[in-house]
Design a protein around this motif. Structure first.
Motif, PDB file in Angstrom:
ATOM      1  N   SER A 118      13.580  40.632  35.332  1.00 16.92           N
ATOM      2  CA  SER A 118      14.909  39.944  35.956  1.00 16.92           C
ATOM      3  C   SER A 118      15.813  41.142  36.124  1.00 16.92           C
ATOM      4  O   SER A 118      16.997  40.757  36.649  1.00 16.92           O
ATOM      5  N   GLN A 119      15.671  42.356  35.457  1.00 13.25           N
ATOM      6  CA  GLN A 119      16.725  43.479  35.391  1.00 13.25           C
ATOM      7  C   GLN A 119      16.717  44.252  36.554  1.00 13.25           C
ATOM      8  O   GLN A 119      15.820  44.393  37.258  1.00 13.25           O
ATOM      9  N   SER A 120      17.836  44.745  36.778  1.00 16.67           N
ATOM     10  CA  SER A 120      17.957  45.757  37.896  1.00 16.67           C
ATOM     11  C   SER A 120      17.288  46.985  37.305  1.00 16.67           C
ATOM     12  O   SER A 120      17.482  47.334  36.026  1.00 16.67           O
ATOM     13  N   VAL A 121      16.743  47.947  38.241  1.00 13.42           N
ATOM     14  CA  VAL A 121      15.988  49.111  37.793  1.00 13.42           C
ATOM     15  C   VAL A 121      16.894  50.313  37.617  1.00 13.42           C
ATOM     16  O   VAL A 121      16.692  51.528  37.371  1.00 13.42           O
ATOM     17  N   SER A 122      18.262  50.085  38.130  1.00 14.13           N
ATOM     18  CA  SER A 122      19.426  51.030  38.077  1.00 14.13           C
ATOM     19  C   SER A 122      19.576  51.728  36.588  1.00 14.13           C
ATOM     20  O   SER A 122      19.732  52.919  36.667  1.00 14.13           O
ATOM     21  N   GLY A 123      19.804  50.796  35.814  1.00 17.02           N
ATOM     22  CA  GLY A 123      19.895  51.348  34.255  1.00 17.02           C
ATOM     23  C   GLY A 123      18.945  52.091  33.790  1.00 17.02           C
ATOM     24  O   GLY A 123      19.017  53.231  33.394  1.00 17.02           O
ATOM     25  N   PRO A 124      17.574  51.612  33.939  1.00 16.54           N
ATOM     26  CA  PRO A 124      16.655  52.692  33.524  1.00 16.54           C
ATOM     27  C   PRO A 124      16.501  53.875  34.236  1.00 16.54           C
ATOM     28  O   PRO A 124      16.234  54.829  33.671  1.00 16.54           O
ATOM     29  N   LEU A 125      16.492  53.726  35.546  1.00 11.57           N
ATOM     30  CA  LEU A 125      16.558  55.275  36.466  1.00 11.57           C
ATOM     31  C   LEU A 125      17.904  55.880  35.941  1.00 11.57           C
ATOM     32  O   LEU A 125      17.663  57.124  35.854  1.00 11.57           O
ATOM     33  N   VAL A 126      18.909  55.336  35.928  1.00  8.52           N
ATOM     34  CA  VAL A 126      20.350  56.008  35.288  1.00  8.52           C
ATOM     35  C   VAL A 126      19.751  56.826  34.014  1.00  8.52           C
ATOM     36  O   VAL A 126      19.992  58.208  33.699  1.00  8.52           O
TER      37      VAL A 126
END
Length: 724
Positions: free
Chosen positions: A482-490
């Motif tokens: 359910s998470q955005s991939v933005s946080g891991p990518l950042v």
């Protein structure tokens, strides 16, 4: 109406459902990207000079002038109007894991009372939502609420269709009036800029002269469950929490391994094809779909895209998945663990770094030890994961993902790097001061003449590793569905930028001492492995031996719950990482800690209240009703001198009383609000509230196995998972 009557009605509705009419699919060449204002459409509608400018901005992040923005806005409006669009929306990505959008009409009135359309560069560039109404970690308050959205030209605008309307969607960043990032896109763009800057330095030291702008790429494998809406709408827990807070395991679950890659149910296949046609219209490259391990679980995986566009597409994909499922009579569950006892859902983020001139810098080619650029960039990843493993754990922390991490379908909460046998040997040889020749994987020969021989990969797959090298990229397997991939990518981009900056300094010093680049590279890599090689692990990540070794011998952190992981955002090393790279200020980072901690606490409190409500108002009455029926039957039989066995009645009474006693403890526990720190409150939720919820559930699930089926108030696992 009794619980069983509700369930019987739901089953009848499902089994007698009239299937949606299936449209004849249009060719991919006809629908691909037809609803996207991409570079091809810009080229058709803009002058050569204007197109050259906007193309340079899209591909390299170069600055854009107001005049060009006006030209693009005019062309965008005309294209949208030609497709029947009447509204436009600045769509942005606040710290909620979902999207936000405000719709505006193109229409304005003139002095004659007529209506005309208007859309200027200024309207394209800036919008103004209320910054205090979104999670912001105290950056914006009601008395200081102004926030702005600003057009991100590197992610293309697109059109979203509904049955009677169409809206032009313009991807944007979201910031406060005072300039802080309130969203997930600004840090992602900054992290990519920082990574590009650091990578350019390393490549220049390696003698590269023609270096295009580097970008990270992302391909995220999305897992999800489909439950018929007739069942889901009868479950308050699914409606409000996204997961089942009660439910006994059925006799058959996933133990036969018969669902994974099995034949896709026809109704699900119709949903998938409808969903993917919409993705293709929006230029989202859905590549594969299949049954996943758990019954009722499925997966879709897109092809790789630039990280910023991939993150936007992931958000759009989740939105479309839910709306399309609803149209087909399903509820799409993106919760990481909607059903206890079967596999949960993740979103494996496949991540790499490259450009147009040097290609994929995480692709080793035929022999990895000959590719110095690859070895340096891979070494940078090893260093980054070792130094910032707790950060990687923090960015995938959530109340939902805590149910999944460490289970059989998900990696443990200890961050380690899997390289594969061949590549691990290369790095261990470098650490030992030698570099032995390695062999490829060899041909796979099954001894069957009708099966063509093929070259197998030099390394196996390790599904227990949270961060695994898979041939030409790293796969971050611990991200929640359910998470955005933005946080891991950042986090990945930023840790890579930090490591590449460190490597550039070390490499420059080594090159001053040695003319031979290979010798200099190996000296830098040797230091990396000596300092950070402890994070490399190719064994069974589930084993107790590894957990003990990782913490006690290798000094890695084990952060099993989000209550322990989210505070890592406050670590001084993490603050310095984001500050030194320009990705997040201390204020912005602290706001993220506050937002994610609050979301964690609120999620558990909502679930606790649901547990109390469902147990008291539905499950306990069903148990009492059943006991009443048993007592009445027993009394009638006694008149005929027949004594019934009272084992079931005693078991039901005991479990019902124990459940209500646990409900009482849980009710008292959620009233506790006197906490010295946010960390203390999170730990209370993780280790007190959750334990009491599990205690209530254990008794309720035992009752489900005892109470007459006709009286049970909720659809059961056997129905929700298997009836499609």
């Amino acid at each position: 109406m009794s619980g069983n009557e509700v369930r019987v009605q739901a089953i009848n509705k499902i089994t007698n459902r009239v299937p949606l009419s299936v449209k004849t699919p249009k060719p991919l060449s006809e629908i691909w990207g037809c609803d996207v204002f991409n570079l091809a459409r810009m080229e058709e509608s803009l002058s050569k000079n204007v197109f050259k400018t906007i193309k340079n901005t899209v591909q390299t992040g170069a600055a854009l002038d107001t005049a060009t923005a006006d030209m693009v806005a005019a062309a965008m409006k005309e294209w949208a109007l030609s497709k029947g669009v009447k509204f436009y929306s600045h769509i942005f990505y606040p710290m909620t894991n979902i999207t936000a959008e405000k719709h505006d009409g193109f229409i304005i009135t003139n002095s004659d009372g007529g209506a005309i359309t208007e859309f200027t560069g200024s309207l394209l560039i800036k919008g103004e939502p209320d910054g205090s109404s979104f999670p912001n970690g105290s950056i914006r308050m009601t008395n200081a609420a102004r926030g702005y959205t600003a057009w991100d030209p590197t992610s293309p605008a697109y059109i979203m269709h509904t049955d009677n309307s169409s809206t032009l969607m313009i991807p944007c960043v979201f910031m406060s009036w005072t300039g802080e990032a309130l969203d997930k896109k600004i840090p992602l763009l900054r992290s990519n800029h920082a990574m590009n800057k650091a990578a350019q330095k390393v490549l220049a030291l390696m003698g590269e002269t023609n270096i295009a702008t580097l970008n990270s790429s992302c391909g995220a494998e999305q897992e999800y469950f489909l439950v018929d809406s007739a069942f889901a709408n009868s479950r308050p827990d699914l409606l409000l929490a996204g997961r089942t807070l009660f439910g006994a395991s059925p006799a058959k679950g996933q133990q036969f391994d018969d669902h994974y890659f099995g034949a896709i149910p026809e109704r699900v296949q119709v949903f998938m094809q409808d969903f993917e046609d919409q993705l293709y219209r929006l230029g989202i490259p859905a590549k594969t779909h299949h049954n996943e391990v758990a019954p009722g679980q499925f997966e879709i995986a897109p092809y790789f895209e630039a990280a910023n566009v991939a993150a936007d597409h992931q958000q759009l994909m989740m939105t479309l998945m839910k709306s399309t499922a609803k149209k087909h009579g399903f509820m799409c569950l993106l919760h990481e663990k909607p059903f206890a006892g079967v596999n949960g859902s993740g979103k494996h983020v496949n991540w790499s770094v490259g450009n147009a001139t040097q290609g994929n810098l995480l692709d080793p080619g035929k022999t990895p030890h000959d590719n110095l650029n690859f070895l340096l960039f891979c070494g940078a990843v090893i260093r980054g994961v070792h130094l910032f493993g707790p950060l990687l754990r923090a960015v995938i922390a959530s109340a939902a993902n805590d149910h999944r991490l460490g289970a059989n379908e998900a990696p443990p909460a200890i961050l380690s790097v899997y390289l594969g046998d061949q590549l691990e040997k290369v790095y261990m040889d470098i650490k030992a001061g030698k570099l032995a020749m390695t062999t490829d994987g060899g041909l796979m020969d099954l001894g069957l003449p009708q099966i063509l021989k093929f070259e197998r990969d030099p390394g196996d797959r390790n599904r227990t590793s949270p961060f695994a090298f898979t041939g030409n990229r790293f796969e971050f397997r611990a991200v929640g569905s359910s998470q955005s991939v933005s946080g891991p990518l950042v986090a990945m981009n930023t840790m890579l930028a930090d490591s590449l900056n460190w490597i550039a300094d070390k490499l420059e010093a080594e090159l001053k001492k040695k003319d031979d680049k290979a010798t200099a590279v190996f000296a830098v890599l040797k230091e990396i492995m000596e300092l950070h090689g402890n994070v490399v692990f190719g064994g069974n990540g589930y084993s107790p031996e590894w957990h003990k070794m990782a913490v006690e011998e290798r000094g890695l952190k084990n952060l099993p719950t989000s209550a322990e992981a989210i505070p890592m955002l406050r670590e001084e090393s993490v603050r310095k990482l984001f500050e030194s790279t320009g990705v997040l200020t201390r204020v912005e980072l602290e706001s993220r800690f506050e937002v994610y901690a609050e979301q964690y606490i609120l999620s558990i409190e909502v679930e606790a209240k649901l547990v109390i409500d469902m147990a008291k108002t539905s499950i306990y009455p069903a148990a009492i009703h059943y006991l009443s029926e048993i007592a009445q039957t027993s009394s009638e039989m006694a008149k005929m001198d027949v004594k019934l066995d009272d084992t079931v009645a005693k078991a039901v009474a005991a479990e019902a009383n124990a459940m209500m006693a646990a409900v009482g403890k849980l009710s008292a526990a959620i009233k506790q609000h006197d906490f010295a720190t946010t960390e203390e409150h999170m730990n209370y939720c993780a280790h007190v509230i959750r334990d009491l919820m599990n205690e209530v559930r254990a008794h309720a699930d035992a009752l489900e196995m005892e109470v007459a089926d006709e009286l049970w108030p909720f659809p059961k696992y056997s129905e929700m998972l298997f009836i499609k």
